[in-house]
Enzyme design. Sequence first.
Site, PDB file in Angstrom:
ATOM      1  N   ASP A 143      10.916  -2.255  -2.546  1.00 44.96           N
ATOM      2  CA  ASP A 143       9.663  -1.571  -2.257  1.00 44.96           C
ATOM      3  C   ASP A 143       9.223  -2.085  -0.877  1.00 44.96           C
ATOM      4  O   ASP A 143       9.721  -3.120  -0.417  1.00 44.96           O
ATOM      5  CB  ASP A 143       8.660  -1.966  -3.360  1.00 44.96           C
ATOM      6  CG  ASP A 143       7.279  -1.434  -3.101  1.00 44.96           C
ATOM      7  OD1 ASP A 143       7.148  -0.245  -2.780  1.00 44.96           O
ATOM      8  OD2 ASP A 143       6.311  -2.222  -3.221  1.00 44.96           O
ATOM      9  N   LEU A 144       8.303  -1.392  -0.218  1.00 47.11           N
ATOM     10  CA  LEU A 144       7.897  -1.831   1.127  1.00 47.11           C
ATOM     11  C   LEU A 144       6.581  -2.612   1.087  1.00 47.11           C
ATOM     12  O   LEU A 144       6.555  -3.827   1.298  1.00 47.11           O
ATOM     13  CB  LEU A 144       7.786  -0.600   2.050  1.00 47.11           C
ATOM     14  CG  LEU A 144       7.401  -0.888   3.501  1.00 47.11           C
ATOM     15  CD1 LEU A 144       8.400  -1.803   4.191  1.00 47.11           C
ATOM     16  CD2 LEU A 144       7.279   0.428   4.283  1.00 47.11           C
ATOM     17  N   ASP A 145       5.493  -1.896   0.779  1.00 43.20           N
ATOM     18  CA  ASP A 145       4.176  -2.538   0.804  1.00 43.20           C
ATOM     19  C   ASP A 145       4.068  -3.564  -0.328  1.00 43.20           C
ATOM     20  O   ASP A 145       4.204  -3.221  -1.495  1.00 43.20           O
ATOM     21  CB  ASP A 145       3.084  -1.466   0.663  1.00 43.20           C
ATOM     22  CG  ASP A 145       1.694  -2.073   0.607  1.00 43.20           C
ATOM     23  OD1 ASP A 145       1.496  -3.164   1.159  1.00 43.20           O
ATOM     24  OD2 ASP A 145       0.808  -1.453  -0.008  1.00 43.20           O
ATOM     25  N   THR A 157       1.079  -4.040   4.034  1.00 44.11           N
ATOM     26  CA  THR A 157       0.346  -2.947   4.679  1.00 44.11           C
ATOM     27  C   THR A 157      -0.902  -2.569   3.878  1.00 44.11           C
ATOM     28  O   THR A 157      -1.710  -1.766   4.339  1.00 44.11           O
ATOM     29  CB  THR A 157       1.252  -1.703   4.869  1.00 44.11           C
ATOM     30  OG1 THR A 157       2.120  -1.595   3.748  1.00 44.11           O
ATOM     31  CG2 THR A 157       2.074  -1.814   6.132  1.00 44.11           C
ATOM     32  N   LYS A 168      -2.373   0.144  -4.922  1.00 43.05           N
ATOM     33  CA  LYS A 168      -1.065  -0.348  -4.479  1.00 43.05           C
ATOM     34  C   LYS A 168       0.061   0.415  -5.174  1.00 43.05           C
ATOM     35  O   LYS A 168       0.078   0.506  -6.394  1.00 43.05           O
ATOM     36  CB  LYS A 168      -0.941  -1.856  -4.732  1.00 43.05           C
ATOM     37  CG  LYS A 168      -1.820  -2.651  -3.799  1.00 43.05           C
ATOM     38  CD  LYS A 168      -1.564  -4.134  -3.913  1.00 43.05           C
ATOM     39  CE  LYS A 168      -2.394  -4.888  -2.875  1.00 43.05           C
ATOM     40  NZ  LYS A 168      -2.249  -6.340  -3.020  1.00 43.05           N
ATOM     41  N   ARG A 199      -0.514   8.721  -1.432  1.00 43.81           N
ATOM     42  CA  ARG A 199      -1.705   9.011  -0.628  1.00 43.81           C
ATOM     43  C   ARG A 199      -2.633  10.010  -1.326  1.00 43.81           C
ATOM     44  O   ARG A 199      -3.840   9.795  -1.423  1.00 43.81           O
ATOM     45  CB  ARG A 199      -1.269   9.555   0.735  1.00 43.81           C
ATOM     46  CG  ARG A 199      -2.382   9.607   1.757  1.00 43.81           C
ATOM     47  CD  ARG A 199      -1.898  10.253   3.046  1.00 43.81           C
ATOM     48  NE  ARG A 199      -0.635   9.681   3.505  1.00 43.81           N
ATOM     49  CZ  ARG A 199       0.156  10.258   4.421  1.00 43.81           C
ATOM     50  NH1 ARG A 199      -0.197  11.393   4.977  1.00 43.81           N
ATOM     51  NH2 ARG A 199       1.295   9.699   4.774  1.00 43.81           N
ATOM     52  N   SER A 207      10.224   3.379  -1.266  1.00 40.98           N
ATOM     53  CA  SER A 207       8.775   3.259  -1.077  1.00 40.98           C
ATOM     54  C   SER A 207       8.056   4.587  -1.250  1.00 40.98           C
ATOM     55  O   SER A 207       8.601   5.640  -0.937  1.00 40.98           O
ATOM     56  CB  SER A 207       8.503   2.731   0.332  1.00 40.98           C
ATOM     57  OG  SER A 207       7.142   2.864   0.672  1.00 40.98           O
ATOM     58  N   ALA A 208       6.801   4.508  -1.704  1.00 41.00           N
ATOM     59  CA  ALA A 208       5.972   5.708  -1.828  1.00 41.00           C
ATOM     60  C   ALA A 208       5.440   6.159  -0.473  1.00 41.00           C
ATOM     61  O   ALA A 208       4.949   7.274  -0.324  1.00 41.00           O
ATOM     62  CB  ALA A 208       4.792   5.409  -2.756  1.00 41.00           C
ATOM     63  N   ASN A 256       5.128   6.783   5.672  1.00 38.42           N
ATOM     64  CA  ASN A 256       5.184   6.112   6.976  1.00 38.42           C
ATOM     65  C   ASN A 256       6.218   4.984   7.004  1.00 38.42           C
ATOM     66  O   ASN A 256       6.214   4.168   7.931  1.00 38.42           O
ATOM     67  CB  ASN A 256       3.803   5.538   7.321  1.00 38.42           C
ATOM     68  CG  ASN A 256       2.760   6.636   7.493  1.00 38.42           C
ATOM     69  OD1 ASN A 256       2.889   7.483   8.374  1.00 38.42           O
ATOM     70  ND2 ASN A 256       1.746   6.654   6.643  1.00 38.42           N
ATOM     71  N   LYS A 308       6.026   6.990  -8.546  1.00 39.29           N
ATOM     72  CA  LYS A 308       6.207   5.919  -9.532  1.00 39.29           C
ATOM     73  C   LYS A 308       5.040   5.989 -10.508  1.00 39.29           C
ATOM     74  O   LYS A 308       3.937   6.321 -10.071  1.00 39.29           O
ATOM     75  CB  LYS A 308       6.195   4.549  -8.833  1.00 39.29           C
ATOM     76  CG  LYS A 308       7.247   4.373  -7.739  1.00 39.29           C
ATOM     77  CD  LYS A 308       6.942   3.126  -6.893  1.00 39.29           C
ATOM     78  CE  LYS A 308       7.811   3.090  -5.651  1.00 39.29           C
ATOM     79  NZ  LYS A 308       7.484   1.974  -4.734  1.00 39.29           N
ATOM     80  N   GLU A 350       9.754  -5.171  -6.665  1.00 44.87           N
ATOM     81  CA  GLU A 350       8.499  -4.415  -6.689  1.00 44.87           C
ATOM     82  C   GLU A 350       7.282  -5.297  -6.923  1.00 44.87           C
ATOM     83  O   GLU A 350       7.356  -6.260  -7.677  1.00 44.87           O
ATOM     84  CB  GLU A 350       8.552  -3.411  -7.853  1.00 44.87           C
ATOM     85  CG  GLU A 350       8.722  -1.981  -7.471  1.00 44.87           C
ATOM     86  CD  GLU A 350       7.545  -1.331  -6.776  1.00 44.87           C
ATOM     87  OE1 GLU A 350       6.438  -1.910  -6.745  1.00 44.87           O
ATOM     88  OE2 GLU A 350       7.738  -0.224  -6.251  1.00 44.87           O
ATOM     89  N   ASP A 351       6.149  -4.934  -6.297  1.00 44.54           N
ATOM     90  CA  ASP A 351       4.909  -5.692  -6.528  1.00 44.54           C
ATOM     91  C   ASP A 351       3.931  -4.941  -7.431  1.00 44.54           C
ATOM     92  O   ASP A 351       2.927  -5.518  -7.838  1.00 44.54           O
ATOM     93  CB  ASP A 351       4.209  -6.006  -5.192  1.00 44.54           C
ATOM     94  CG  ASP A 351       3.646  -4.767  -4.528  1.00 44.54           C
ATOM     95  OD1 ASP A 351       4.359  -3.733  -4.490  1.00 44.54           O
ATOM     96  OD2 ASP A 351       2.496  -4.805  -4.064  1.00 44.54           O
TER      97      ASP A 351
HETATM   98  P1  B16 Z   1       1.391   6.598   2.882  1.00 42.20           P
HETATM   99  P2  B16 Z   1       4.844   1.171  -1.414  1.00 42.20           P
HETATM  100  C1  B16 Z   1       2.592   2.568  -0.982  1.00 42.20           C
HETATM  101  O1  B16 Z   1       3.660   1.811  -0.493  1.00 42.20           O
HETATM  102  C2  B16 Z   1       1.286   1.797  -0.838  1.00 42.20           C
HETATM  103  O2  B16 Z   1       1.307   0.643  -1.674  1.00 42.20           O
HETATM  104  C3  B16 Z   1       0.123   2.668  -1.255  1.00 42.20           C
HETATM  105  O3  B16 Z   1      -1.089   1.970  -1.115  1.00 42.20           O
HETATM  106  C4  B16 Z   1       0.125   3.945  -0.385  1.00 42.20           C
HETATM  107  O4  B16 Z   1      -0.935   4.821  -0.766  1.00 42.20           O
HETATM  108  C5  B16 Z   1       1.479   4.648  -0.536  1.00 42.20           C
HETATM  109  O5  B16 Z   1       2.513   3.753  -0.163  1.00 42.20           O
HETATM  110  C6  B16 Z   1       1.569   5.889   0.319  1.00 42.20           C
HETATM  111  O6  B16 Z   1       1.536   5.533   1.683  1.00 42.20           O
HETATM  112  O7  B16 Z   1      -0.032   7.073   2.917  1.00 42.20           O
HETATM  113  O8  B16 Z   1       1.801   5.787   4.087  1.00 42.20           O
HETATM  114  O9  B16 Z   1       2.358   7.712   2.598  1.00 42.20           O
HETATM  115  O10 B16 Z   1       4.238   0.002  -2.151  1.00 42.20           O
HETATM  116  O11 B16 Z   1       5.394   2.241  -2.337  1.00 42.20           O
HETATM  117  O12 B16 Z   1       5.839   0.741  -0.370  1.00 42.20           O
HETATM  118 MG    MG Z   2       4.346  -1.959  -3.256  1.00 44.39          MG
END
Ligand code: B16
Ligand code: MG
Length: 216
Positions: free
Chosen positions: A10-12, A18, A46, A50, A115-116, A119, A146, A170-171
């Site tokens: 996972d990223l964030d 982030t 988290k 979006r 990652s979700a 970006n 997810k 994953e967090d």
């Molecule tokens: P974006 P992950 C998620 O990242 C974030 O934890 C979550 O807060 C965010 O809304 C989601 O990505 C979408 O991000 O607006 O940049 O498309 O934990 O799946 O890496």
């Molecule tokens: Mg995450």
Amino acid sequence: MSIIKACIFDLDGVIVDTAVYHYKAWKHLANELGFDLSEEDNEKLKGVSRVRSLELILQWGGVTKTPAEQEELATKKNGWYVEMISHMTPAEILPGAKEFLETCRAAGLKTALGSASKNSMTILKKINIAGLFDAVIDGNMVSKPKPDPEVFLKGAEALHVAPAECVVFEDAIAGIEAAISGGMKAVGIGSPTVLTEADLVVSGLNEMSLEKLSTL
Ligand code: B16
Ligand code: MG
């Protein structure tokens, strides 16, 4: 002997934090709409997409918006968020993340991002680790968020490995659920009292090793 052939990250919350930038941007938006967003509520966002994050925030603020207005608001928030992440540097990589990715690759394991975030690529380039992933699956490539396993199953497919040969880092609780329902092993990054379904929980990738991977 471990059957693990690939690691999906996972990223964030795993590679970078982030969430602080997401929080600033969502809080700015909430304030413009006349209410506040607490750090506690931000925790619930988290790993959440979006679109779904905005729905929840509007609900918490007691504000109703049309689908067209919601799209406009999400775009506005993303503009602020993208401006913030454009200043990210490799110094923001979480402790041990780059080193563990390198260790996995040196051991012949495949690596993918799951990652979700839409970006993801921008962030990976800013922190200069895009080259450490054999595949990148992000929010632009999935239709089911997810805890649906889609993002991780696409990762396994891109790496040409079976789900049972993958371990996900994953967090978020929803991410751990996604990994398990996809038939993968799950390593939680965070607290064992929160990520109760994970096969193993560590505080960060600096606590991971090939030895621990081999126990999964
Ligand atoms: P974006 P992950 C998620 O990242 C974030 O934890 C979550 O807060 C965010 O809304 C989601 O990505 C979408 O991000 O607006 O940049 O498309 O934990 O799946 O890496
Ligand atoms: Mg995450």
